[in-house]
Design a protein around this motif. Structure first.
Motif, PDB file in Angstrom:
ATOM      1  N   ARG A 160      48.738   1.656 -21.348  1.00  9.42           N
ATOM      2  CA  ARG A 160      47.609   1.320 -20.473  1.00  9.42           C
ATOM      3  C   ARG A 160      46.549   0.608 -21.308  1.00  9.42           C
ATOM      4  O   ARG A 160      46.044   1.150 -22.306  1.00  9.42           O
ATOM      5  CB  ARG A 160      47.024   2.594 -19.859  1.00  9.42           C
ATOM      6  CG  ARG A 160      45.907   2.327 -18.841  1.00  9.42           C
ATOM      7  CD  ARG A 160      46.453   1.674 -17.582  1.00  9.42           C
ATOM      8  NE  ARG A 160      45.392   1.356 -16.620  1.00  9.42           N
ATOM      9  CZ  ARG A 160      45.001   2.176 -15.654  1.00  9.42           C
ATOM     10  NH1 ARG A 160      45.575   3.372 -15.531  1.00  9.42           N
ATOM     11  NH2 ARG A 160      44.072   1.810 -14.821  1.00  9.42           N
ATOM     12  N   GLU A 161      46.231  -0.616 -20.917  1.00  7.26           N
ATOM     13  CA  GLU A 161      45.237  -1.436 -21.601  1.00  7.26           C
ATOM     14  C   GLU A 161      44.136  -1.792 -20.603  1.00  7.26           C
ATOM     15  O   GLU A 161      44.258  -2.767 -19.849  1.00  7.26           O
ATOM     16  CB  GLU A 161      45.872  -2.686 -22.192  1.00  7.26           C
ATOM     17  CG  GLU A 161      46.943  -2.397 -23.236  1.00  7.26           C
ATOM     18  CD  GLU A 161      47.630  -3.657 -23.719  1.00  7.26           C
ATOM     19  OE1 GLU A 161      47.390  -4.727 -23.099  1.00  7.26           O
ATOM     20  OE2 GLU A 161      48.401  -3.584 -24.697  1.00  7.26           O
ATOM     21  N   GLY A 162      43.114  -0.983 -20.585  1.00 11.61           N
ATOM     22  CA  GLY A 162      42.054  -1.194 -19.605  1.00 11.61           C
ATOM     23  C   GLY A 162      42.563  -0.871 -18.217  1.00 11.61           C
ATOM     24  O   GLY A 162      42.993   0.240 -17.927  1.00 11.61           O
ATOM     25  N   LYS A 163      42.541  -1.871 -17.337  1.00  8.35           N
ATOM     26  CA  LYS A 163      43.059  -1.689 -15.983  1.00  8.35           C
ATOM     27  C   LYS A 163      44.485  -2.206 -15.857  1.00  8.35           C
ATOM     28  O   LYS A 163      45.053  -2.183 -14.754  1.00  8.35           O
ATOM     29  CB  LYS A 163      42.165  -2.419 -14.989  1.00  8.35           C
ATOM     30  CG  LYS A 163      40.754  -1.848 -14.891  1.00  8.35           C
ATOM     31  CD  LYS A 163      39.950  -2.583 -13.830  1.00  8.35           C
ATOM     32  CE  LYS A 163      38.542  -1.987 -13.708  1.00  8.35           C
ATOM     33  NZ  LYS A 163      37.755  -2.682 -12.662  1.00  8.35           N
ATOM     34  N   LEU A 164      45.057  -2.679 -16.944  1.00 11.13           N
ATOM     35  CA  LEU A 164      46.389  -3.272 -16.906  1.00 11.13           C
ATOM     36  C   LEU A 164      47.425  -2.307 -17.484  1.00 11.13           C
ATOM     37  O   LEU A 164      47.125  -1.473 -18.342  1.00 11.13           O
ATOM     38  CB  LEU A 164      46.416  -4.586 -17.683  1.00 11.13           C
ATOM     39  CG  LEU A 164      45.481  -5.688 -17.186  1.00 11.13           C
ATOM     40  CD1 LEU A 164      45.583  -6.900 -18.095  1.00 11.13           C
ATOM     41  CD2 LEU A 164      45.805  -6.072 -15.746  1.00 11.13           C
ATOM     42  N   TYR A 165      48.650  -2.471 -17.017  1.00  5.03           N
ATOM     43  CA  TYR A 165      49.801  -1.765 -17.570  1.00  5.03           C
ATOM     44  C   TYR A 165      50.657  -2.783 -18.300  1.00  5.03           C
ATOM     45  O   TYR A 165      51.114  -3.766 -17.689  1.00  5.03           O
ATOM     46  CB  TYR A 165      50.634  -1.096 -16.480  1.00  5.03           C
ATOM     47  CG  TYR A 165      49.892  -0.027 -15.710  1.00  5.03           C
ATOM     48  CD1 TYR A 165      49.915   1.292 -16.129  1.00  5.03           C
ATOM     49  CD2 TYR A 165      49.181  -0.343 -14.557  1.00  5.03           C
ATOM     50  CE1 TYR A 165      49.238   2.283 -15.423  1.00  5.03           C
ATOM     51  CE2 TYR A 165      48.504   0.633 -13.843  1.00  5.03           C
ATOM     52  CZ  TYR A 165      48.535   1.944 -14.283  1.00  5.03           C
ATOM     53  OH  TYR A 165      47.884   2.918 -13.596  1.00  5.03           O
ATOM     54  N   HIS A 166      50.855  -2.556 -19.583  1.00  6.64           N
ATOM     55  CA  HIS A 166      51.643  -3.493 -20.386  1.00  6.64           C
ATOM     56  C   HIS A 166      53.004  -2.857 -20.690  1.00  6.64           C
ATOM     57  O   HIS A 166      53.092  -1.761 -21.243  1.00  6.64           O
ATOM     58  CB  HIS A 166      50.929  -3.824 -21.692  1.00  6.64           C
ATOM     59  CG  HIS A 166      51.633  -4.874 -22.499  1.00  6.64           C
ATOM     60  ND1 HIS A 166      51.721  -6.190 -22.112  1.00  6.64           N
ATOM     61  CD2 HIS A 166      52.284  -4.783 -23.685  1.00  6.64           C
ATOM     62  CE1 HIS A 166      52.395  -6.875 -23.011  1.00  6.64           C
ATOM     63  NE2 HIS A 166      52.753  -6.037 -23.983  1.00  6.64           N
ATOM     64  N   VAL A 167      54.071  -3.567 -20.320  1.00  2.30           N
ATOM     65  CA  VAL A 167      55.435  -3.057 -20.466  1.00  2.30           C
ATOM     66  C   VAL A 167      56.187  -3.951 -21.442  1.00  2.30           C
ATOM     67  O   VAL A 167      56.241  -5.171 -21.263  1.00  2.30           O
ATOM     68  CB  VAL A 167      56.170  -3.018 -19.112  1.00  2.30           C
ATOM     69  CG1 VAL A 167      57.594  -2.495 -19.297  1.00  2.30           C
ATOM     70  CG2 VAL A 167      55.409  -2.151 -18.119  1.00  2.30           C
ATOM     71  N   GLU A 168      56.745  -3.338 -22.450  1.00  4.08           N
ATOM     72  CA  GLU A 168      57.592  -4.035 -23.414  1.00  4.08           C
ATOM     73  C   GLU A 168      58.909  -3.268 -23.539  1.00  4.08           C
ATOM     74  O   GLU A 168      58.944  -2.049 -23.360  1.00  4.08           O
ATOM     75  CB  GLU A 168      56.928  -4.127 -24.794  1.00  4.08           C
ATOM     76  CG  GLU A 168      55.689  -4.987 -24.831  1.00  4.08           C
ATOM     77  CD  GLU A 168      55.090  -5.043 -26.233  1.00  4.08           C
ATOM     78  OE1 GLU A 168      55.509  -4.219 -27.071  1.00  4.08           O
ATOM     79  OE2 GLU A 168      54.221  -5.894 -26.467  1.00  4.08           O
TER      80      GLU A 168
END
Length: 837
Positions: A160-168
């Motif tokens: 979780r990066e702020g309001k974003l969800y980062h998927v790798e």
């Protein structure tokens, strides 16, 4: 003398034979001297065990008791058991079969998919990761179409990066087989990501919202692989032989996941069992629905035909005169219709059985067939088909348990065909008889208007079809009630529960750490001791030989030495004086009346025989005895160097060349020691070219006999017996042979030579002196102390004296000097002569 040596050998062997195989004293001393290593090893091993217990994910065990209901009361099971009792069926559906079905991968796969156990969540920690179950921040899933085709795991890292969800992450394409990289960002849930492996769905978990900076990993594995793992890890046992209760046990890192799996496994088992039991009812319902649809159409057509006929002929009521004939005709027409119906049913069932797709499939039953033989065979056929299909889930068609059922189905198929053929022939005969009766009564009503007769025929058809339609409706309702009343085959007696943690076992791991902490240093010490090839102290010598050990000589410090490296001094009472006093006393006890000659030798050079002989000579001199120290190491003499005498012209080699020796000749070669007035020196003198031959001459015996008359003790310093044979020649004039060995210097294999010399009686009265013991070192279990003199423990090595260099120094005499330098020597013409030995 030989008797004394024999007695000493026997006593020593007796003492060694009486020793325990395990020397507890040595073991105790070893532990005490190396306690720091044991303590360090314990701290490290126990610390590693504690770290392992702290950061290893525990494994828990859950179990459940499943009651598998006995269906002996059911008709199908009774029929099957009846067939078994007749010997037509060789297998049974006992507890073993049910347990195998519970362990099958197909049921495990259903449970895994229902619980979505193919997706695992790992929380990232500072030191170690943790398993997450049902409390993950968001859920990940793969579409069902691609999930069944998944061949390799999909690894995802979600942050979780702020309001974003980062998927790798990474995945493997189902078609291409190539590894693809996933790198996507989304803001709103639910979200979908298309990948070569399928479409990933992300949904939120309201119970545990994901906050900024949080991160966890998700792994989507092939369901088949996960199911295989659960099926292999499931343990099923029967609580007792007299019950039908199965105990299901499984281990898992998550106790709740293990409980959920056992519950879902039971549900899937019941679902499949119910599906098997309802298969006949489902197929019967399909058959009835088909017949109802067909009869409903025929009934509608008949009703329309009757309506149209009446309208066309304007008919109202029947003729009164033909009532009785019509009534009888109606009765036989009814029987004729029933016969035709039975024949139609038989033809329909035969047509159904003749279709290849229906081979070994259940047959329609309870459809109104009146022939009991055919109905019984059809019911029996359906029961065996159900049992065969049930076994095919865990076995192949060629399995020994399935083959008998297939053969029996083939036999029953033939029997059903024969029974229906016979029933059809009987029904046709009956129909023909009824038809004849119908014709008889029809003749009676020939006068009835044709319209009336036609109307009656249409009415009869309508009545027959309506009756058949009502019968099929009733059968369908009965079949639906039977289908809805199916009970579960397995029942959980109690809810699954967790037994406790099964791994890692804290007590076992800590015990293993304790054992390893004690074993590693012990093993290291054992290996060090095992691979040591040099002696290290008194105990090593005692184990290698049975000869008496008369002294353990410590390393002398440079401060304790005076002129000639003498460490024994008058009116002093330190450790070195006490050591040589003890050696002197032991030698005095060994010498008999009139014995004075003491020779010193060793196996190799550098073991300190010259140093020890000189200090022992001083110790005897301090008693007020007349002592002479004779240097018979005429190959490489050291006495002159040790006593710091530069005169190399005087010595015993000048006497050994003479045939007749007088006291005056001997006196001319003797020099004062300048250490003690009672000690004099008869050094080696010029180095001869033939030392071995000189020592065999009678002149040596004559010299010793003359010295015995004047001196109380004659101490002889000889060559190392392990290198040359000179000492063996000196043995004939000696009363005692003091054999020197040196700690951390003398190889253990040299004691084979020492024992051989003793056993072969080549040297007289051999006794051992252990030289060079460093009391400042406490190692491998050796600890030395001399009572109150134990405080004098730290001394330096006595250095250069007693060392001969390489063993080959005795092989060539080119480095022994030039005899021509001595004008009074008869060897002046023989320079650098080499003698082989």
């Amino acid at each position: 003398m030989e008797e004394n040596i024999k007695n000493e050998t026997q006593n020593s062997e007796t003492q060694q034979g009486g020793k325990s195989f395990l020397d507890f004293q040595t073991l105790y001393v070893t532990l005490i001297l190396n306690w720091k290593w044991f303590m360090l090893s314990l701290i490290i091993c126990l610390g590693l065990a504690a770290i392992y217990l702290r950061y290893t994910t525990p494994v828990y065990q859950a179990y459940a008791k499943l009651l598998i209901k006995d269906e002996n009361g059911s008709r199908g099971r009774n029929n099957l058991q009846y067939a078994t009792s007749l010997g037509t069926v060789s297998n049974s559906t006992g507890m073993e079969n049910e347990m195998e079905i519970l362990k099958s991968s197909s049921i495990a796969l259903q449970a895994v998919k229902d619980l979505k156990l193919y997706v695992s969540y790992i929380g990232k920690g500072k030191v170690t990761d943790r398993l997450i179950y049902k409390t993950q921040y968001l859920s990940v899933d793969l579409d069902s179409a691609h999930l069944n085709q998944l061949t390799a795991p999909i690894n995802l890292s979600i942050k979780r990066e702020g309001k974003l969800y980062h998927v790798e992450g990474t995945c493997v394409g189902n078609k291409s087989g190539r590894i693809a990289t996933i790198d996507k960002t989304f803001q709103i849930l639910p979200a979908f990501i298309s990948t070569p492996a399928g479409t990933l769905a992300f949904t939120s978990n309201s119970t545990s919202p994901m906050r900024d900076g949080m991160e966890f990993e998700a792994r989507i594995s092939p369901p088949d692989a996960i199911a295989a793992g659960y099926a292999a890890g499931l343990s099923i046992t029967q609580s007792s032989k007299s019950t039908s209760i199965a105990v299901l046990t499984i281990n898992d890192k998550s106790p709740q996941r293990a409980i959920d799996y056992l519950k879902q496994l039971t549900e899937c088992y019941n679902r499949q069992a119910n599906k098997d039991k309802n298969e006949v009812a489902v197929r019967t319902e399909e058959f009835i629905n088909g017949r109802l649809e067909k009869i409903n159409g025929e009934l509608g057509n008949t009703e329309s035909q009757l309506e149209n006929y009446k309208k066309a002929n304007k008919m109202v009521e029947l003729s009164t005169n033909a009532n009785q004939a019509v009534t009888n005709s109606d009765r036989y027409d009814q029987q004729l219709a029933e016969a035709n119906t039975q024949i139609a049913l038989l033809n329909s069932i035969s047509e159904y059985m003749g279709q290849p797709s229906n081979k070994y499939e259940t047959l329609p039953s309870n459809v109104g067939l009146t022939d009991q033989s055919a109905t019984s065979l059809i019911n029996k056929y359906n029961e065996i088909v159900l049992e065969r299909n049930r076994l095919l889930r865990s076995a192949s068609e060629h399995s020994p348990t399935v083959t008998p059922l297939t053969a029996q189905l083939d036999d029953l198929t033939s029997s059903i065909h024969r029974a229906m053929a016979q029933a059809k022939r009987s029904m046709e005969i009956q129909r023909n008889a009824v038809a004849s009766q119908v014709g008889k009564y029809n003749m009676k009503i020939q006068q009835t208007p044709e319209q009336e007769r036609t109307m009656k025929q249409i009415g009869r058809q309508l009545e027959v079809k309506a009756g058949l339609y009502l019968m099929l409706l009733q059968k369908r309702e009965e079949n639906s009630i039977s289908l809805a009343a199916t009970a579960d085959k397995g029942k959980l007696i109690d809810n699954p529960s967790v037994v406790g943690k099964v791994a890692p076992q804290s007590s076992t791991i800590l015990l293993a750490g304790l054992i390893a902490g004690l074993s590693l240093p012990a093993l290291a010490l054992f290996l060090i001791s095992f691979f040591r090839y040099k002696i290290e102290g008194h105990d090593d010598v005692a184990r290698l030989t049975t000869l008496p050990i008369i002294a353990d000589v410590a390393v002398a410090s440079e401060t304790a030495k005076t002129k000639a490296d003498i460490v024994v001094h008058e009116n002093q009472n330190n450790q070195m004086e006490e050591i040589f006093r003890s050696m002197r006393t032991n030698i005095q006890f060994m010498l008999k009346e009139g014995e004075k000659v003491i020779s010193f030798t060793s196996s190799i050079s550098g073991e300190g025989k010259t140093f020890t002989a000189a200090n022992l000579a001083v110790s005897f001199a301090l008693l007020g005895k007349k002592v002479i120290l004779v240097g018979l190491d005429i190959r490489k003499p050291r006495l002159a160097e040790l006593f710091e005498i530069k005169d190399h012209r005087h010595g015993i080699t000048n006497l050994l060349t003479k045939s007749v020796i007088t006291e005056e000749d001997i006196r001319a070669q003797i020099l004062p020691s300048d250490v003690n007035d009672n000690l004099e020196l008869l050094m080696a003198g010029p180095i001869p070219p033939n030392p071995a031959e000189l020592l065999t001459r009678q002149s040596l015996d004559d010299i010793v006999e003359i010295l015995k008359q004047k001196y109380d003790y004659i101490i002889i310093d000889t060559a190392p017996v392990g290198l040359v044979t000179d000492t063996l020649q000196v043995g004939r004039i000696s009363n005692i042979t003091v054999y020197l060995c040196r700690a951390d210097y003398t190889p253990k294999e040299n004691f084979d030579l020492i024992n051989s010399l003793h056993n072969d009686r080549k040297l007289p009265n051999i006794c051992i002196v252990v030289n060079g013991i460093d009391l400042s070192k406490k190692k491998y279990g050796y600890y030395y102390g001399y009572g109150k003199y134990g405080k004098y423990a730290k001394y330096g090595y006595y250095g250069r004296y007693g060392r001969y260099g390489k063993y080959s120094s005795y092989g060539s005499y080119g480095n022994y000097g030039n005899f021509g330098n001595y004008s009074n020597s008869q060897y002046s013409s023989k320079n650098d002569t080499s003698v082989k030995h």
